[in-house]
Structures are given as structure tokens and as C-alpha cells.
Motif scaffolding. Sequence first.
Motif, PDB file in Angstrom:
ATOM      1  N   TYR A  36     -14.984  13.855  -5.365  1.00  0.00           N
ATOM      2  CA  TYR A  36     -15.783  12.772  -4.795  1.00  0.00           C
ATOM      3  C   TYR A  36     -15.912  12.947  -3.281  1.00  0.00           C
ATOM      4  O   TYR A  36     -14.927  13.125  -2.576  1.00  0.00           O
ATOM      5  CB  TYR A  36     -15.110  11.434  -5.117  1.00  0.00           C
ATOM      6  N   LYS A  37     -17.152  12.930  -2.802  1.00  0.00           N
ATOM      7  CA  LYS A  37     -17.400  12.925  -1.361  1.00  0.00           C
ATOM      8  C   LYS A  37     -18.348  11.766  -1.085  1.00  0.00           C
ATOM      9  O   LYS A  37     -19.454  11.743  -1.606  1.00  0.00           O
ATOM     10  CB  LYS A  37     -18.076  14.218  -0.922  1.00  0.00           C
ATOM     11  N   ALA A  38     -17.914  10.878  -0.261  1.00  0.00           N
ATOM     12  CA  ALA A  38     -18.744   9.707   0.022  1.00  0.00           C
ATOM     13  C   ALA A  38     -20.002  10.110   0.781  1.00  0.00           C
ATOM     14  O   ALA A  38     -20.024  11.113   1.492  1.00  0.00           O
ATOM     15  CB  ALA A  38     -17.955   8.705   0.842  1.00  0.00           C
ATOM     16  N   ILE A  40     -22.700   8.918   3.657  1.00  0.00           N
ATOM     17  CA  ILE A  40     -22.778   7.986   4.780  1.00  0.00           C
ATOM     18  C   ILE A  40     -24.251   7.848   5.156  1.00  0.00           C
ATOM     19  O   ILE A  40     -24.943   8.854   5.304  1.00  0.00           O
ATOM     20  CB  ILE A  40     -21.945   8.484   5.978  1.00  0.00           C
ATOM     21  N   ARG A  69     -20.090  -0.351   4.012  1.00  0.00           N
ATOM     22  CA  ARG A  69     -19.695  -0.061   5.395  1.00  0.00           C
ATOM     23  C   ARG A  69     -20.322   1.235   5.889  1.00  0.00           C
ATOM     24  O   ARG A  69     -20.322   1.510   7.081  1.00  0.00           O
ATOM     25  CB  ARG A  69     -18.185  -0.037   5.528  1.00  0.00           C
ATOM     26  N   PHE A  70     -20.837   2.047   4.993  1.00  0.00           N
ATOM     27  CA  PHE A  70     -21.522   3.259   5.414  1.00  0.00           C
ATOM     28  C   PHE A  70     -23.042   3.065   5.463  1.00  0.00           C
ATOM     29  O   PHE A  70     -23.815   4.017   5.376  1.00  0.00           O
ATOM     30  CB  PHE A  70     -21.151   4.427   4.498  1.00  0.00           C
TER      31      PHE A  70
ATOM     32  N   GLY B 217     -21.006   9.400  11.757  1.00  0.00           N
ATOM     33  CA  GLY B 217     -20.373   9.783  10.494  1.00  0.00           C
ATOM     34  C   GLY B 217     -21.181  10.791   9.690  1.00  0.00           C
ATOM     35  O   GLY B 217     -20.603  11.643   9.006  1.00  0.00           O
ATOM     36  N   THR B 218     -22.510  10.708   9.769  1.00  0.00           N
ATOM     37  CA  THR B 218     -23.307  11.641   8.953  1.00  0.00           C
ATOM     38  C   THR B 218     -23.028  13.097   9.312  1.00  0.00           C
ATOM     39  O   THR B 218     -23.159  13.970   8.465  1.00  0.00           O
ATOM     40  CB  THR B 218     -24.825  11.377   9.101  1.00  0.00           C
ATOM     41  N   VAL B 221     -20.499  14.245   7.043  1.00  0.00           N
ATOM     42  CA  VAL B 221     -21.071  14.523   5.714  1.00  0.00           C
ATOM     43  C   VAL B 221     -21.665  15.929   5.703  1.00  0.00           C
ATOM     44  O   VAL B 221     -21.472  16.693   4.755  1.00  0.00           O
ATOM     45  CB  VAL B 221     -22.144  13.476   5.349  1.00  0.00           C
ATOM     46  N   TYR B 257     -12.682   4.602  12.602  1.00  0.00           N
ATOM     47  CA  TYR B 257     -13.907   4.901  11.855  1.00  0.00           C
ATOM     48  C   TYR B 257     -13.960   6.378  11.472  1.00  0.00           C
ATOM     49  O   TYR B 257     -14.235   6.723  10.317  1.00  0.00           O
ATOM     50  CB  TYR B 257     -15.145   4.529  12.672  1.00  0.00           C
ATOM     51  N   ASP B 260     -11.533   7.191   8.795  1.00  0.00           N
ATOM     52  CA  ASP B 260     -12.029   6.673   7.510  1.00  0.00           C
ATOM     53  C   ASP B 260     -13.087   7.616   6.936  1.00  0.00           C
ATOM     54  O   ASP B 260     -13.067   7.950   5.745  1.00  0.00           O
ATOM     55  CB  ASP B 260     -12.611   5.265   7.717  1.00  0.00           C
ATOM     56  N   CYS B 261     -14.001   8.070   7.789  1.00  0.00           N
ATOM     57  CA  CYS B 261     -15.039   8.997   7.323  1.00  0.00           C
ATOM     58  C   CYS B 261     -14.416  10.288   6.804  1.00  0.00           C
ATOM     59  O   CYS B 261     -14.794  10.787   5.744  1.00  0.00           O
ATOM     60  CB  CYS B 261     -16.009   9.330   8.453  1.00  0.00           C
ATOM     61  N   GLN B 264     -13.087   9.779   3.466  1.00  0.00           N
ATOM     62  CA  GLN B 264     -14.060   9.548   2.403  1.00  0.00           C
ATOM     63  C   GLN B 264     -14.959  10.736   2.098  1.00  0.00           C
ATOM     64  O   GLN B 264     -15.407  10.885   0.971  1.00  0.00           O
ATOM     65  CB  GLN B 264     -14.937   8.331   2.744  1.00  0.00           C
ATOM     66  N   VAL B 265     -15.268  11.571   3.095  1.00  0.00           N
ATOM     67  CA  VAL B 265     -16.283  12.595   2.827  1.00  0.00           C
ATOM     68  C   VAL B 265     -15.710  13.930   2.368  1.00  0.00           C
ATOM     69  O   VAL B 265     -16.438  14.736   1.795  1.00  0.00           O
ATOM     70  CB  VAL B 265     -17.226  12.840   4.028  1.00  0.00           C
TER      71      VAL B 265
END
Lengths: 207, 816
Positions: A36-38, A40, A69-70, B217-218, B221, B257, B260-261, B264-265
Motif C-alpha cells: 500500500y502506498k498512499a 497525496i 488529510r491528503f 507531499g506529492t 509520492v 507532516y 506522516d507522508c 504513508q507513501v
Amino acid sequence: MHRKKVLLKVIILGDSGVGKTALMNQYVNKRFSASYKATIGADFLTKEVMIDDDKLVTLQIWDTAGQERFQSLGVAFYRGADACILVYDITQPKSFDNLDSWREEFLVQASPPDIENFPFIVLGNKVDRENDRRVSKAKAHSWCKSKSSAPLQYFETSAKEAVQVEAAFQEAAQLALSQENTEADFLPETINLGVPSAGGVAKSSCC
Amino acid sequence: MATPALENQPQYLAEATKKVKEQGFYMKRAMDASDLKGALQHASDMLRELRTSLLTPRNYYELYMKVLDELHHLDDFFSGLCASGTQASELYEKAQACGDVLPRLYLLITVGAVYIKSRQAPAKDILNDLVEMAKGVQHPMRGLFLRNYLAQACKDKLPDAGSEYEGHGGDVSDAVDFVLQNFSETNRLWVRMQNQGAKNERKRREKERQELRILVGTNLVRLSQLDGVDVGCYVETVLPRLLEQVVNCKDSIAQPYLLDCIIQVFPDEFHLATLESFLTTCTQLRDKVNVRVILEAMMRRLASGARDAHQDGGGAVAAPVKAFAAFNSCATKLVEEKKGAIELGELLKLQGALLEFAIECYPGRLDYVNHCFGTCAAVLHASRPAADGEAPAPLDDGDAEELERCLSLPLGPAIGLTGVLELGLFGTLVAYLPWKRRKDVSLSLVKCVLAAGEPLDSVDAVERLFAMIAPLLRDGGDAEKPPGPDDPPPPPAADGEREQILVSRLAHLMVNDDTDATFKVLGCARKHFGQGGLQRIKHTLVPLVFRALDLSRKIRKVEAAGEAKLQYSSRKVFQFVHEIVTAMAGSFPALSLHLFLQCAQEADAAGLGAIAYEFVSQAFILYEDELPDSKAQLQALHLMVGTLLQASGFDAPDYDALATKTTQYAAKLFKKPDQCRMVATCSHLFWSGPPPAAPPKPEGDLLDDDGDDATAPADEPAAAPGDARRVLECLQKSLKIADACMTSSSSPINLFVEILDHYVAHFEKKCPTTTAKFITGIVALINEHVDNMENGRGDVEAHYKNTLARIKTREIIALA
């Protein structure tokens, strides 16, 4: 000739972790990653698609962050969408329950010209985990029926095993084409080019 | 930085949008006419709209999206030109001609992407050029969006591993460098916003930064999307540079932040490979940053990965073997370094997160749970030092809630009784909670033990469990405020009752194949339950009585087999239940009477007639001395008659005495109709039916003053065993009472019919005194009354008809 190409904008929505990015990657790149990769913000991939054996269209597929939040800048990219794909995870009833709010939020924010007939398609993803299924097909079908006069198209997909992914996106492209959004175009007749505009440039500061 | 006026936003946005569409239209028209110069001109004019300072981040984003739609056409146009022979470098030159920085850079990026696609120059060179030139925009918001466009336009043109641009265009390290550099610049712009503008607008600025954060944040990603970034590259290059950026920016909004990124990514396996350096960074953040939230996010992510891997049967991610130790030492370090700066509630939340992680990832590792409990205990002790024997200062409600959550977390379905008993510090921690929460958490524990269903089969287990659930077993108001002598404990509400019912169900787990052990367990339970006070024992002691009676049956079997030598005989068990019920008798006479009779039946069945007699006598004493009202008396009499009819082991004089006593009680009931019915019912105590082949001994023994009948042959109705005389006495007495119920307005015809039923029953059971003559007499009596009966007694009439029909069909007697 460069402008003759039809561009169709399709938005994928659904809860975090239902597999939106995975579906798009499977469709566009024929790849799947289990981890899983979120996502944004929002991001798109494009793909050329042949429809009805004679029309070549460019599908611009927008993958979106399922976690609020993203999505801190809002959802301006909903505007101008030609179709919307709603995704839930058949092993997560909550993600199915949330389809309603995703759909409503989309209609409010995108404000398409014909709200009644805007094309949505619904994907129940992760059928490769049939044993953990917690949302029945019947339930999904009845939700699809309840949302408009003609039931929404429903597909049970697996991004992991490439089940029905192609068919679902093809259907989305088909519907998008039949609905292509014409609101965007500017009509030059109404503009008097001699008068400088009051806003924008005049008031902006320099970089 | 100028402050966008909020009230005019729709207007500003509409105007700018109109401009964009207008210029976009002319741009496309120029493109249709293959007019490159015109297209660039209108594109620049369109892009100039992005120089505005009037819009809030969200509205700017909306405008930016519209511009991007238009730039998509420009990209197509440039690609077409390149395909038909125009040199990309020439386009690149032309784009630079635009006078304004911002439009020029947007154009350059658009052309640059086409340039890379044309492969007329190495991707890495163009990327490097673009990412450098973008420094020309230092206005934070505009710069952030510009760099977002850069990252987006180039995302599929990076020399990533396996990409068509790899090789001549560079390699994955160039791709990583490009994204990382764009990320650093983006982050720098974003952090700088914090220090711009007026001091009094800080709140608003921070809100805008929170909105703009996804643009930073992108970039992460993008990194996670690079195929060339494998674990090795992530460990060696990517994460160290990201963490360096996180630590060095010293910004308390950016730090949490970005972390957190990162969590998550990137995929789980990356995190597992770098957990220690990630956690080290977590201890180097600004004081304002809530590290607990970051750790919690990482633990949740890894736990859910472990869960998915478990579901898939194997899966990609190995169990995070050393992760618990790593998180734990990070937590410890935080506490040590920021002693005092972290609030108790946060510390407890952190332990809660660790517990959740341990329970999810390492099921069965109770040592981890105990470790967290230990930390909680230490933290609580440090924050509330209390002298021996003194209660610590109470927690505030939020902290108490966290502690309760920590205590409840391990109480899942998997832990079972054995696991629960290993939670050594549970009781210590519970003691910090206010009384209500203590009860709640104890109740969760009881439910958990009940659900697991493991037997509570030793005194030790009972002692330990009961110590843990002590708040449910006795009053504890004194823990909060010492009750004065005139201050009785408040009566427990309905939920108190539900709670005690759950506690009482523990009795049913007290089984052991060894009867001696079971007896000791029950004794131990009684010791604790017995101290619970009246409101508890009425629920908790009752199942103990039934468990003990059940045990007595088991012991009897063992005794009958005569194999094992038992420490505790069934006689001992009856003594035990006698004590329990006697202790309850004063406060709950009706319940105790019932229990005594129950015990009597069991003792009778065990062939312990004397003990059975003792139990019944106790019941009778309760009847005489304690029963509160006539309703309870009536119910009790029914039970007494039932017990006596059931019994088979009483000595004849005993039985006679008890039956006589019962009949006397019946005759003394408060209400006449009750008397009437009960006395009629008592008639059955003296005649139990037609004799079987061999006359049953007890009834035979009962005949003391009518001994002649007892010796008569069994097949002769008149000589059947029983006290037929007293049957008739009861029925006649009953009739007399019924007659006395007669008033001017109503006749007790229903009573007559019921008495008739009794006569018929005895007649059928061949009782010699209840002759046909009596039956005909009552029928005549009833008929007389039926004629005078007022309307509305249909039920009685129906009953009567049924009785008559029975008499007729079974040919009991011939009626006129």
C-alpha cells in the motif's frame, strides 16, 4: 489535427485503501504492487483508447487521495469530469457505505450540467479475496439500481489479478464519450478585447 | 505577502478564469493556424494570470487546474511540431523569450517535457536545467505550484530504472536527484512562508500552509513511484536525504507532516529496513511536534501490513521481528529526554499505541503487554507518588480514559483465562482509575474470561482472578471518599444487577474432574462472594449452590464406585450449601426457601433422608418467621407440596409431620380463595395414586392411624396405601371454605369446579374416600349455582363443561 483528439476526463473516487491507484496502474501500466502506498493530492495517467472500433480517444484518468488529510487544497480537479468511477473494497463494508457520500460530494463539487444522468460506474474491488467478502453482489446491485432511473454499471474487479479492469475502464470511456462535457469552451463573441479587464493581471504583483 | 481579501474571492477567481479561457481560446486558435508565435504569446498571457496574489490557496489551485487543462493542448501542439521536424531545442529557445518569469518557466517546463520526449537531449540535462531555473520564482505560493507543475509534467520522463529515458538520459540516481531537489526547494518555499508577513496573521498563514502542504507531499509520492528506488536505494540515498531535510528545516508544521507522508507513501518493507533511523529522527524533532502521533501512525501502518500478510497466508512483509523493541526504546528515549515536557495523557496514549501494535503483530506475546503495563505503572507512579497504603491522587478524566483503554486492549477474545492471569500489573494499574472505570474494566475482563470458557479449576486461579476483579466483588466507595458511618452504600442500579449476573456466571466455569479440588474452588469463591454485601450475594451465591449440588451428584458417583478415597463427601457438600443458604436466609427468605427445598430434593435423591428433612425444616422455619406477604406464602406452599410429592426418602413420621404442617399453613393463608385452593391441593400429599404392582414404601409408612388399610391387598381400591381419610378431610374443608366465599353478589362457582376436579382426580386414583356420591353431590351443587349464575362467567362454564366431558368420556361415574 492535434486538436481533433478527444480528451475524456475520468475521476476515480473511494475510501483509502480500496485500490484506486492499483486499478489505474493495472489498467494503464498492466502492473500491480501488493504494498500500500498512499496517494497525496490527485494525479492522472493518460491512455489512448479505441471506442466502437473507430474512435480514438485519450482517457485522462485521475487517481485521488482517499484520505481527507491528503486533499487539503480541495477537489478542483473534479471540474470538467466526463465520468466518475466509484470504488469500494468488497471486504470492507464501510467503504461500500461511503459510496453515497463520495457520489454526493462529487456531484456538489463537480457540478456537472446534467446531474441526473451523469455517468458513474461502480467497482467492487478485491474479488481475489472472495473468502473475506463482506459486501454481497446483491447489495451492490441494489445500491446501483437505487441511484438513477437506469441502474449504474457495476463491475466486480481485481486489480491484483486483472479481473474485469479493462472492461470497467472501457465502459467508463464509452459512457464518458456519450456525455462529453461541453461546458468548458470560451465564446469569443462576448468579449470586447479593447477594454482591459478589471481583475487579475492589473492587480497582481511581480514575482 | 499581500493578504487575499476573502470576500472578493469569487469575483477574483471568476475574472482570472475568464482571462484564462479567453487566452486559452486564442492560443488554441493560433495552434490551429500553426502559428507558433501567436500560440506562445497567448499562452504567456494566459499564464500571467497565475501571477495573481489575490487568491487564497484553494482558489489559486482551482485556477491552476484550469491553466493545466489548457497547457495540455500546448503540450500536444509542441509534440506535433517536434514530430513534424521542428527541433525541440528551437522551441526551448523560443519559450525563453517570454518576458515574465512565471509564464516563461511554465512554458519552459511544457516545452522541456516535450524536449525530453523527443530524446534530442539527455533527460537528466533538461531536468537539471528546469529544476535549477525554477529557483527564479521565490514567491512561496507561486513557486510551490510551479514546482508542482514541474514534477507533474516530468513524472513520466524521468530516467527511472526500466524507463525509455534510462541510459543516454541518465539513470535512476538522476531521477532521484531531480525529485529530491525539487522536493527540497518545495519544502524550503513552504517553510519560508511561516516567517513572511505580519506577525498577527500567523494563524491564517499557518492555515494556508496546511492547505498547501500536499504540494510538498506529492514529491514524496513521485519518489515512491520510481521503480529504481528499491530497498537498497531507499536505505542508502532516499530516506537519509529526506530525514536530513526533515530535521534541518526545524519547522514544527513540516516535521510531522513530512514524516506522516513518508509513513504513508512508502511500502512496509522499506520502513522495516529503516525503522531505527526513522525512529532516531523522531527523537530529534522540535519540542512542539507530537511524536506520539507519528509513532502511532507508523505502528498502525506496520500492524495493518502484518495483518494483511497474515490474511494472505505468508505475504510480502515479514513479521516485524525487532520492531517492538525499536518502538519501545524510542518511546523510552523520548520520555527520558523530554522528562516533564510530555504530559501524562500523551505517555499513556503512547503506551496504548505500543500495546495495540504488540497485540496485533505479536499475538500471545504477553511479555510485551506486561512490559507496557510496567511502563504505565512507572509513569503513573512517578506522576503520583503515594506513600504506602495511601491512595494516589486521582487522574483527570482524559488520563483515566487512556489508562482504561490500555487495560482493555489485551482483553480480546484470544487471551483467555490463562493469559489474563498472567497480567500481573493489571490490579496495580486498575487502582489508579476512578471507581466507575475500575468496574468497567473489571467487567471487560470478566466478559473476556466468560467468552473464553476456560475452566476456573484451582483455588489459585480463583484468588488471582478475583483480586483482579475486586471492584466488582465489594463496595469501593471508600476508594474515593470514605463513607461515614451513617452513609450506606448507594443501592446499585440496573447495570449493577447486570454486572453481578455476569460475575455470577463465573461460577459455571468452576469445574474440575477432581471433586475435592472443585469443592475447594467453590469454597474459595464463597469466601469472596460472601463479602460482597446483600446486593451482590443474591446473584452470586445462588449459582454456587447449584454448582455445589451438581458436585454432590458427582461425588455420589465416585462414592458409589468406591474406588477413590475422597477428602470431601457429599454430606460435606450439603453442609456447605446449608451454610450458604442459611447466610442468605435472613435477607432473602423467599429465595432461600426455594434453595432449601432444592437442596432437600437433592439430598433426598442422594438417599440422605435426615439431611433432606433438615433442609425442609429450615424452609418451614423461613415460612413461619420470614416470608413477607401472602403472595410469597402461596408460591412457597406450591414449592413445598411439590417437594414433598417428589421426595421418597423421608421416614414416615417425618413425612406425616411435614404434610400436616403444610396443610395447616394452607388453611391459614390470608385470602379465602387461596386457602380453598391450597387445602384442596394439599389433599394430594395424602394420596399419591393407585398402587403399582408393589406398593411404594414411604406412602405405606405414612399410615399411622389407619393401619388396617395399609395391609389390604394392593388391587383393592379401598385398601390402597395412603391416608384416604385425610384426603377427604382436605377436600371437605376446601368445600367449606369455598362455601364461605359466597356473597350476595357472586358465587364461588369456579372454586367448586376446581374442587370437583380434585375429587375426580382422587377418584381416578382410586382413593377409597372420594366416592361417586361426593362427585354427584358437587355436580348437583354446581348445577344449582350455574342456573343462578350471572352472565360473563363463560370461562368457568367452559371449564365445568370440560370436567363433565371428562367424567363422561372416561366413564368415571354415570351422572344424571
